[in-house]
Every structure is written in C-alpha cells, then in structure tokens.
Design a protein around this motif. Structure first.
Motif, PDB file in Angstrom:
ATOM      1  N   ARG A   1       0.831  -1.207   0.000  1.00 14.09           N
ATOM      2  CA  ARG A   1       0.000   0.000   0.000  1.00 14.09           C
ATOM      3  C   ARG A   1       0.866   1.257   0.000  1.00 14.09           C
ATOM      4  N   ARG A   2       1.981   1.237   0.712  1.00 13.56           N
ATOM      5  CA  ARG A   2       2.900   2.385   0.685  1.00 13.56           C
ATOM      6  C   ARG A   2       3.502   2.562  -0.702  1.00 13.56           C
ATOM      7  N   SER A   3       3.901   1.459  -1.320  1.00 14.12           N
ATOM      8  CA  SER A   3       4.460   1.530  -2.680  1.00 14.12           C
ATOM      9  C   SER A   3       3.438   2.078  -3.654  1.00 14.12           C
TER      10      SER A   3
END
Length: 172
Positions: free
Chosen positions: A129-131
C-alpha cells in the motif's frame, strides 16, 4: 464485482510531436512490458470477465500486446470516458458494471487510475500500500478485492491483493 484490476498503459513514445496525446503509441520498452504483463497474467491465472479500455492508442496497444502474449480472448469494450478520467468518473464506470461483472479490468491513465487505486485500497499488505501510494508507474497493475455485498465499491473498501510493475516482474 469481487475483483478490480487497474492497469496503467505501458510506456509510450514521445518521439513524434505531430501526434496528439491520444495518438501516441507504445515505445519499444512499453511493447516489451505489455508482453511481460501478458505472460504474468497467464502464469498467475488472472482473467477479467470484461476489460474496459481507454481509446488512447497506447492503452489499446497495451491490452493488445498483453492479450497476445498471454493467449487470451477476453471481452473488451473501448470506453471513451476512461481517457484521462478522474476518480469520480472511474467510480461511475465501475458502478455501471458491478451487477454484471465479477472481475473487471480498467486500462487507462494517471493521475485518475492512481488516485482511484489509492482511494479504494483500505486494507492489504502495508508495504504494498505504501508503494502504491507513492506511484503507479506505466505498466503498473493493481488488483483489489471487494466484498460482493459492497456493490458498487466504496472508497477504502478494497483489499489490495497485488501491486506489480514491469520492473518488479523483471526482478522476480
């Protein structure tokens, strides 16, 4: 709809400045990436019930290369509203297909696809999700899963199943 595949078109060619934005084709790297994605779809068994494709040449060529490389015969529909669509328009398109389609794929453009993916992904692997929040690059594929009762999907209701890029596939 239980699965939504969001695919940003592969890398396009900026070499001919006489072409309009919609007319820009894939470059060599984009053609290679689209074929790589087709082989990936085949290897992991991804199979949309319907593919909605932006009319931009680079989006159409991305799907054509992917389908050819994977040996697929998916139902496709060219959807003019996908060209440079914002999140609201994309949600409307999804909502129109939700009752009939279990696995829908959208093939189009940023920033709309990136904004949509980030807005829908309420759960899933935190690192993925961060990527995804950082960038949806050309050729990037997002798969989100939804509760069938959540139709049409609401913002934050999707579970991020996968986020792959041509670059991540070449490293694998």
């Amino acid at each position: 709809m239980r699965h939504l595949y969001i695919l940003r078109h592969a890398k396009s060619d900026w070499g001919d400045y006489t072409l309009s934005d919609q007319e820009r084709p894939l470059n060599a790297r984009g053609r290679s990436a689209a074929a790589l994605l087709g082989r990936y779809f085949h290897s992991v068994g991804l199979a949309p019930d319907l593919v909605l494709v932006s009319p931009a040449v680079r989006a159409v060529q991305t799907v054509n290369r992917l389908v050819e490389a994977g040996g697929f015969s998916w139902p496709q529909h060219m959807e003019s509203r996908l060209y440079l669509a914002d999140t609201r328009t994309l949600l409307d398109l999804i909502g129109e297909r939700t009752p009939d389609v279990d696995r829908l794929m959208l093939v189009g453009h940023n920033p709309g696809l990136h904004d949509l993916a980030v807005s829908l992904a309420g759960s899933g692997d935190a690192a993925l999700r961060r990527s995804l929040a950082a960038k949806l690059p050309t050729g990037g594929l997002v798969e989100l899963m939804f509760d069938p009762a959540d139709a049409p999907p609401r913002l934050g209701s999707g579970h991020l199943v996968r986020f792959v890029t041509p670059k991540s596939l070449t490293k694998a």
